[in-house]
Design a protein around this motif. Sequence first.
Motif, PDB file in Angstrom:
ATOM      1  N   ILE A 167       1.240  -0.848  -0.229  1.00  0.00           N
ATOM      2  CA  ILE A 167       0.138   0.324   0.065  1.00  0.00           C
ATOM      3  C   ILE A 167       0.586   1.304   0.058  1.00  0.00           C
ATOM      4  N   GLU A 168       0.792   2.089  -1.030  1.00  0.00           N
ATOM      5  CA  GLU A 168       1.930   3.537  -0.990  1.00  0.00           C
ATOM      6  C   GLU A 168       0.964   4.251  -1.463  1.00  0.00           C
ATOM      7  N   ASP A 169       2.235   4.993  -1.129  1.00  0.00           N
ATOM      8  CA  ASP A 169       1.015   6.462  -2.218  1.00  0.00           C
ATOM      9  C   ASP A 169       2.166   7.263  -3.127  1.00  0.00           C
ATOM     10  N   SER A 170       3.506   6.647  -3.499  1.00  0.00           N
ATOM     11  CA  SER A 170       4.623   7.577  -3.862  1.00  0.00           C
ATOM     12  C   SER A 170       4.881   7.045  -5.277  1.00  0.00           C
ATOM     13  N   PRO A 171       4.985   7.074  -6.165  1.00  0.00           N
ATOM     14  CA  PRO A 171       5.880   6.704  -7.758  1.00  0.00           C
ATOM     15  C   PRO A 171       6.764   5.821  -7.040  1.00  0.00           C
ATOM     16  N   ALA A 172       7.215   6.533  -6.393  1.00  0.00           N
ATOM     17  CA  ALA A 172       8.863   5.967  -6.161  1.00  0.00           C
ATOM     18  C   ALA A 172       8.935   3.923  -5.805  1.00  0.00           C
ATOM     19  N   GLY A 173       7.748   4.409  -4.172  1.00  0.00           N
ATOM     20  CA  GLY A 173       7.196   3.146  -3.902  1.00  0.00           C
ATOM     21  C   GLY A 173       6.928   2.832  -4.307  1.00  0.00           C
ATOM     22  N   ASP A 194       0.064  11.920  -6.130  1.00  0.00           N
ATOM     23  CA  ASP A 194       0.568  11.720  -7.694  1.00  0.00           C
ATOM     24  C   ASP A 194       0.030  10.746  -8.090  1.00  0.00           C
ATOM     25  N   ALA A 195      -1.791  10.584  -8.256  1.00  0.00           N
ATOM     26  CA  ALA A 195      -1.907   9.366  -8.964  1.00  0.00           C
ATOM     27  C   ALA A 195      -1.332   9.191 -10.332  1.00  0.00           C
ATOM     28  N   GLU A 196      -1.204  10.081 -11.284  1.00  0.00           N
ATOM     29  CA  GLU A 196      -0.887   9.769 -12.167  1.00  0.00           C
ATOM     30  C   GLU A 196       0.409   8.598 -12.608  1.00  0.00           C
ATOM     31  N   GLY A 197       1.097   9.324 -10.973  1.00  0.00           N
ATOM     32  CA  GLY A 197       3.139   8.658 -11.836  1.00  0.00           C
ATOM     33  C   GLY A 197       2.132   7.221 -11.018  1.00  0.00           C
ATOM     34  N   LEU A 198       1.079   7.180  -9.812  1.00  0.00           N
ATOM     35  CA  LEU A 198       1.430   5.655  -9.470  1.00  0.00           C
ATOM     36  C   LEU A 198       0.628   4.837 -10.407  1.00  0.00           C
ATOM     37  N   ALA A 199      -0.088   5.212 -11.471  1.00  0.00           N
ATOM     38  CA  ALA A 199      -1.079   4.366 -11.867  1.00  0.00           C
ATOM     39  C   ALA A 199       0.061   4.252 -12.906  1.00  0.00           C
ATOM     40  N   ASP A 200       1.656   4.926 -13.540  1.00  0.00           N
ATOM     41  CA  ASP A 200       1.937   4.461 -14.565  1.00  0.00           C
ATOM     42  C   ASP A 200       2.746   3.597 -13.444  1.00  0.00           C
ATOM     43  N   ALA A 201       2.859   3.739 -12.812  1.00  0.00           N
ATOM     44  CA  ALA A 201       4.483   2.405 -11.200  1.00  0.00           C
ATOM     45  C   ALA A 201       3.724   1.333 -11.824  1.00  0.00           C
TER      46      ALA A 201
END
Length: 219
Positions: A167-173, A194-201
């Motif tokens: 369970i994360e909230d950062s693209p890096a995670g 960064d919802a878009e970054g999370l989705a892209d990850a």
Amino acid sequence: MTPPELVIFDCDGVLVDTETVANQRLSAIIAEHGLDLTMAQCRKRFMGRTMKSVRDILLEEEGIDLGADFPDRWLAGLPDLFSAGVEAIPHVREVILYLNAIDTPYCVASSAKVEKMHLTLGVSGLLPLFENVLYSAWMVEKGKPAPDLFLFAASELGHPPERCAVIEDSPAGALAGKAAGMRVFGYTADPLTDAEGLADAGAILFDDMRALPALLGLR
């Protein structure tokens, strides 16, 4: 969906609401060294990373030297930073209590030092639920977005990576969780996330902790 054997939570922004105040302080420190970054820019650029990584990035990319002792100075300033209190993320306590009730193991795997987790989880009242299962990026060679921390936590608790959920909230995670071979869920209730970054990850997005047990296949 097969329920996970282990649920791994990030700390800041997932369990406790610390990201805004922490990044306001970081923005001010960076400004003192000649680079103007807003709180939101700091969040997007450095979210999910250790303070050592933040220091290294600023030195390499901006020529800004915060000093080798910056992570220690940052840690020493946290009691003052969070003196006004730290709120738990809405409904996360109920989720943890539910995991306890159904005997599903869980832990925390954060870029923060254990001392910081003790502080923020303690002030928020969540520490008794987590104090024996805290894992820090400072325990492994590489922090997020490398998979080392999540793999370490899973190994310590005896669960195969493919049976773990992050369970994360950062693209890096999120990148770290995917690289570890785990399912990743991205918490996006904060409008600055960064919802878009999370989705892209590769994260599955959700914005209400009450939905998490069903998303995990545990309800």
